[in-house]
Every structure is written in C-alpha cells, then in structure tokens.
Design a protein around this motif. Structure first.
Motif, PDB file in Angstrom:
ATOM      1  N   GLN A 235       0.808  -1.216   0.000  1.00 22.67           N
ATOM      2  CA  GLN A 235       0.000   0.000   0.000  1.00 22.67           C
ATOM      3  C   GLN A 235       0.848   1.276   0.000  1.00 22.67           C
ATOM      4  O   GLN A 235       0.690   2.135  -0.867  1.00 22.67           O
ATOM      5  N   THR A 236       1.785   1.359   0.961  1.00 20.74           N
ATOM      6  CA  THR A 236       2.570   2.590   1.095  1.00 20.74           C
ATOM      7  C   THR A 236       3.317   2.903  -0.198  1.00 20.74           C
ATOM      8  O   THR A 236       3.259   4.022  -0.706  1.00 20.74           O
ATOM      9  N   ILE A 237       3.995   1.905  -0.749  1.00 17.58           N
ATOM     10  CA  ILE A 237       4.813   2.136  -1.943  1.00 17.58           C
ATOM     11  C   ILE A 237       3.957   2.529  -3.132  1.00 17.58           C
ATOM     12  O   ILE A 237       4.227   3.508  -3.826  1.00 17.58           O
ATOM     13  N   SER A 238       2.852   1.775  -3.364  1.00 18.38           N
ATOM     14  CA  SER A 238       2.065   2.052  -4.559  1.00 18.38           C
ATOM     15  C   SER A 238       1.368   3.407  -4.444  1.00 18.38           C
ATOM     16  O   SER A 238       1.317   4.166  -5.412  1.00 18.38           O
ATOM     17  N   PHE A 239       0.849   3.745  -3.254  1.00 20.61           N
ATOM     18  CA  PHE A 239       0.147   5.023  -3.100  1.00 20.61           C
ATOM     19  C   PHE A 239       1.082   6.199  -3.343  1.00 20.61           C
ATOM     20  O   PHE A 239       0.740   7.143  -4.035  1.00 20.61           O
ATOM     21  N   ILE A 240       2.281   6.129  -2.769  1.00 24.24           N
ATOM     22  CA  ILE A 240       3.173   7.290  -2.871  1.00 24.24           C
ATOM     23  C   ILE A 240       3.660   7.474  -4.304  1.00 24.24           C
ATOM     24  O   ILE A 240       3.841   8.595  -4.776  1.00 24.24           O
ATOM     25  N   LEU A 241       3.814   6.364  -5.039  1.00 26.68           N
ATOM     26  CA  LEU A 241       4.231   6.480  -6.436  1.00 26.68           C
ATOM     27  C   LEU A 241       3.173   7.178  -7.270  1.00 26.68           C
ATOM     28  O   LEU A 241       3.468   8.041  -8.094  1.00 26.68           O
ATOM     29  N   VAL A 242       1.901   6.797  -7.028  1.00 27.95           N
ATOM     30  CA  VAL A 242       0.807   7.432  -7.762  1.00 27.95           C
ATOM     31  C   VAL A 242       0.779   8.928  -7.476  1.00 27.95           C
ATOM     32  O   VAL A 242       0.663   9.761  -8.379  1.00 27.95           O
TER      33      VAL A 242
ATOM     34  N   ASN B 223      19.717   6.546   3.542  1.00 27.75           N
ATOM     35  CA  ASN B 223      20.963   7.252   3.229  1.00 27.75           C
ATOM     36  C   ASN B 223      22.012   6.290   2.678  1.00 27.75           C
ATOM     37  O   ASN B 223      22.729   6.621   1.730  1.00 27.75           O
ATOM     38  N   ILE B 224      22.116   5.084   3.285  1.00 29.97           N
ATOM     39  CA  ILE B 224      23.084   4.091   2.789  1.00 29.97           C
ATOM     40  C   ILE B 224      22.792   3.748   1.333  1.00 29.97           C
ATOM     41  O   ILE B 224      23.657   3.867   0.461  1.00 29.97           O
ATOM     42  N   VAL B 225      21.533   3.348   1.074  1.00 29.78           N
ATOM     43  CA  VAL B 225      21.205   2.880  -0.273  1.00 29.78           C
ATOM     44  C   VAL B 225      21.358   4.004  -1.291  1.00 29.78           C
ATOM     45  O   VAL B 225      21.938   3.818  -2.367  1.00 29.78           O
ATOM     46  N   ILE B 226      20.878   5.195  -0.930  1.00 28.23           N
ATOM     47  CA  ILE B 226      20.927   6.296  -1.899  1.00 28.23           C
ATOM     48  C   ILE B 226      22.364   6.717  -2.175  1.00 28.23           C
ATOM     49  O   ILE B 226      22.729   6.997  -3.324  1.00 28.23           O
TER      50      ILE B 226
ATOM     51  N   ILE C 292      12.023   8.115  -3.378  1.00 25.43           N
ATOM     52  CA  ILE C 292      10.796   7.805  -2.644  1.00 25.43           C
ATOM     53  C   ILE C 292      10.565   6.301  -2.599  1.00 25.43           C
ATOM     54  O   ILE C 292      10.148   5.761  -1.568  1.00 25.43           O
ATOM     55  N   VAL C 293      10.866   5.604  -3.714  1.00 21.60           N
ATOM     56  CA  VAL C 293      10.678   4.150  -3.713  1.00 21.60           C
ATOM     57  C   VAL C 293      11.602   3.494  -2.689  1.00 21.60           C
ATOM     58  O   VAL C 293      11.198   2.612  -1.930  1.00 21.60           O
ATOM     59  N   VAL C 294      12.877   3.961  -2.638  1.00 20.93           N
ATOM     60  CA  VAL C 294      13.827   3.410  -1.663  1.00 20.93           C
ATOM     61  C   VAL C 294      13.293   3.637  -0.243  1.00 20.93           C
ATOM     62  O   VAL C 294      13.239   2.722   0.584  1.00 20.93           O
ATOM     63  N   ILE C 295      12.871   4.895   0.035  1.00 19.15           N
ATOM     64  CA  ILE C 295      12.390   5.224   1.376  1.00 19.15           C
ATOM     65  C   ILE C 295      11.155   4.395   1.718  1.00 19.15           C
ATOM     66  O   ILE C 295      11.045   3.837   2.808  1.00 19.15           O
ATOM     67  N   ALA C 296      10.230   4.286   0.739  1.00 15.85           N
ATOM     68  CA  ALA C 296       8.980   3.559   0.996  1.00 15.85           C
ATOM     69  C   ALA C 296       9.248   2.100   1.335  1.00 15.85           C
ATOM     70  O   ALA C 296       8.551   1.512   2.172  1.00 15.85           O
TER      71      ALA C 296
END
Lengths: 190, 192
Positions: free
Chosen positions: A72-79, B52-55, B72-76
């Motif tokens: 949920q978190t990943i897909s929502f934030i990408l949208v 921070n490590i990954v980025i 954002i994907v990394v953080i999420a």
C-alpha cells in the motif's frame, strides 16, 4: 445526509491540519500571504481528489484481490508523486504566474502528508468510491480553510511588536495553537 | 568535513525540528507522551540511516530527472519494513502511532536528507549524517513528548509524580502547537 456528515466531520471536527496534524509543512511554509495560500489550496484540492480516486481503485482492484496489502505505502506514494509531476507540468503551461508564486512548494505536495494521509484514511474508514471523493474534497476544503485563516492572521503579525526570540516560526505555532483551540469548539457536532 | 562535526550537528546546531523545521507532522501528531515520541524517533532514524546508505550507494546510477521518485521508492521500502516489524513485535506502540508510521515516507526530513546530503556524499559520511539527524529528531520528539506529558498528565515516561489531572489542553491538539512554539522560542533564545 451521510455526505453532509462526512463533510462537516472532515472540515471542522477532525480538521486535517489542526487536529490530525497532516500537511503542517505547507501550513507553516506557504501561509505568509493569503494569495499564495489560495493557490496552494487549489493545487492540493486537485491532487488530493484525483489521488484518492486512483488509490481507491488500486486498493480495491489490485491490492485486495491479490492480497498484497503491504504494498500500500509504496504504490500510493508512487501514484501521488506522478500526479504532482502532472499538475506541475499543467500549471507551468496554463498559469505561469501561479507557477512562479507556488515555486518550490509544488513539488513538495509529493511530501505533503495530507494527500497520502487522506488517501489512507479513506481506505481505513472503508468508504466507497463516492464517499471517498466527498471525503477528499472535504479534507481539502478543511486544509484550505485552516491555511487561509492562518495566512490572514500571519499578515497582521508584521504590524505587531513580537519579542525577538518569538519572531517568525514560534509565534506562528502559538497562533496555530489558538486557532486549533477555536476549532475544538466544533467537537461533538457531527 | 570533519566526521565528529558531522555527527554532532543534528543535535543542536542543525536540529531537524527546532532549527530546520523538517518533519513537523509526526513531531506534532505522535508526541502525546514521551515514549511515543521516542518510538517514532527511532523508527525514523532507522529509515533515515538505511535510505541514506542505499541512496549514497546508487547515486551514480540514477538519472537526475527521475531521482525524486527513485528516492521515494527506496524510502517507501524501508518504511514498509519498519511498519511490518513494528506491527509484529511492538503492537501497542504501532497502535498508538497509527497512521504516522506509513507517513514516515512523506516526512520531509527523510527525503530532504536524501536529496541534499546522501545523493552528494560518500557512504560513511551519509551514514553518520543519517544517525546524527535521526538522533536529533528523536531528541526533539522525546523532549516535546516529555513536555506535553508533564504538563498534560503530570508524569514523565509513564511515571506519574504529580497527582491530579494536569492541563488536558497539552495532550489535545492545541497543546502540540503551543508546546512546540515555546520550545522553538527557547531554542532561539539559547542560540543567541
């Protein structure tokens, strides 16, 4: 009636900024002038409504059937991130002055927790599609009301004699506290 | 940059909450008690260090145009790890932090450090920066939670030493704004 209740609850009783603490960054950041606050509210309303619709569809037609709720978190934030990009491109073409005024805060709608928060709350409350849309619009109205009232207050701060250590952000927070107290008066009506 | 200097900056000189005004939503939203604030602080610290490590490792492979979505994907991903871990091992803390755990992903502090620091520095410096900022954030949240708990309930970390009800307003939403406003004022005063 049901929709009116959702609206009153989201705008006044559980105001997204003043009682849920979502979207504090733009609330403190862009609220120096009433004009920019109105522009920001417009941008947030647009993004929040579309984001809530799209995330509703994702939740009910992708995440739930495949039982991958943890995405949920990943897909929502990408949208939301791609939506903000879209609004930015549109605004640049349609209204350059507004684009100039909102400046850095437009990309920051991505990290405006109010947008993601409203989308997640709509899922949490198990609203259907129409209710989710009403909820998103009501939340952006609540965001706008808080932001615009607060901008109106802050415009007057220039005329006041504020102690040096209280200048700027601290006095804004104290004013926001008083505004939140005023909004507490709505508790219990819905 | 001197690494010790890099480590100490997050506590006072560049405190994320009191000086940089980043990550204010969780700072206001979860700090009804000191322990909630500290829990949130450590969750954010973990996400900060890991992202921070990954980025800082992948910074040379990301095209400049899509760097924000990639960050954002990394953080999420790390937020999801924290969310699931906390739900499994600390269910009571997870319940009281509620919506603010998934919302770490939109914490301006995490994305801000990724964009302004980790994407420009090497691994060690980025790790220390994450640790410093995270602990500074934890300190600020613990302090704010402590003040609100003290005035609102007469207790600190659940240990009640003032009998009676306290000023309920500090536990409710206006108290968060007031307490943070006055704490920032104090930090301004100390800075001079």
């Amino acid at each position: 009636m049901e929709y009116i209740l959702i609206i009153i609850a989201a705008v006044f009783v559980n105001n997204i900024v003043l009682s849920q603490f979502l979207g504090i960054c733009p609330f403190i950041g862009v609220s120096a002038k009433v004009e920019t606050s109105v522009g920001m509210t417009g941008a947030v309303t647009f993004v929040m409504t579309i984001a809530t619709v799209v995330t509703y569809l994702i939740q009910h037609y992708i995440l739930n059937p495949f039982d991958i709720g943890y995405m949920q978190t990943i897909s929502f934030i990408l949208v939301i991130a791609s939506l903000v990009q879209l609004v930015e491109i549109m605004l640049k073409k349609v209204s350059p002055p507004l684009y100039q005024a909102l400046g850095i805060f437009l990309p920051l709608i991505t990290t405006n927790c109010a947008v993601l928060g409203a989308a997640m709350l709509a899922v949490q409350f198990e609203y259907n599609l129409i209710q989710s849309i009403v909820f998103a619009i009501a939340n952006s109205i609540g965001f706008g009301i808080a932001l615009i009232i607060f901008a109106g207050l802050r415009e007057h701060f220039d005329l006041l004699e504020v102690p040096a250590a209280m200048k700027g952000v601290p006095i804004s927070f104290v004013a926001a506290g008083l505004l939140a107290m005023a909004f507490m008066g709505f508790a219990g009506i819905a | 940059m001197n690494q010790l200097n890099n480590f100490t900056k997050g506590f006072i000189r560049e405190n994320p909450v009191f000086i940089l005004f980043l990550g204010l939503c969780p700072a206001l939203g979860v700090t009804t008690t000191a322990i909630n604030g500290i829990g949130m602080g450590f969750a954010t610290t973990f996400v900060l260090i890991m992202s921070n490590i990954v980025i800082s490792l992948i910074k040379n492979f990301i095209p400049a145009n899509v760097r924000i979505p990639s960050f954002i994907v990394v953080i999420a991903s790390f937020v999801t790890i924290v969310e699931l871990t906390m739900a499994a091992f600390m269910p009571s803390l997870f319940d009281s932090l509620g919506l603010f755990i998934p919302l770490i992903v939109v914490n301006c502090l995490v994305l801000g450090r990724a964009e302004a620091f980790a994407s420009k520095n090497n691994l060690i410096t980025a790790v220390i920066d994450g640790l410093s900022m995270g602990l500074g954030f934890t300190l600020a949240l613990g302090l704010l939670g402590g003040v609100r708990e003290l005035f609102g309930d007469g207790s600190i970390l659940g240990w009640k030493f003032i009998q009676g009800d306290g000023m309920l307003i500090f536990i409710l939403s206006p108290g968060a704004f007031l307490a943070l406003g006055y704490l920032i004022m104090l930090s301004n005063k100390v800075k001079k």
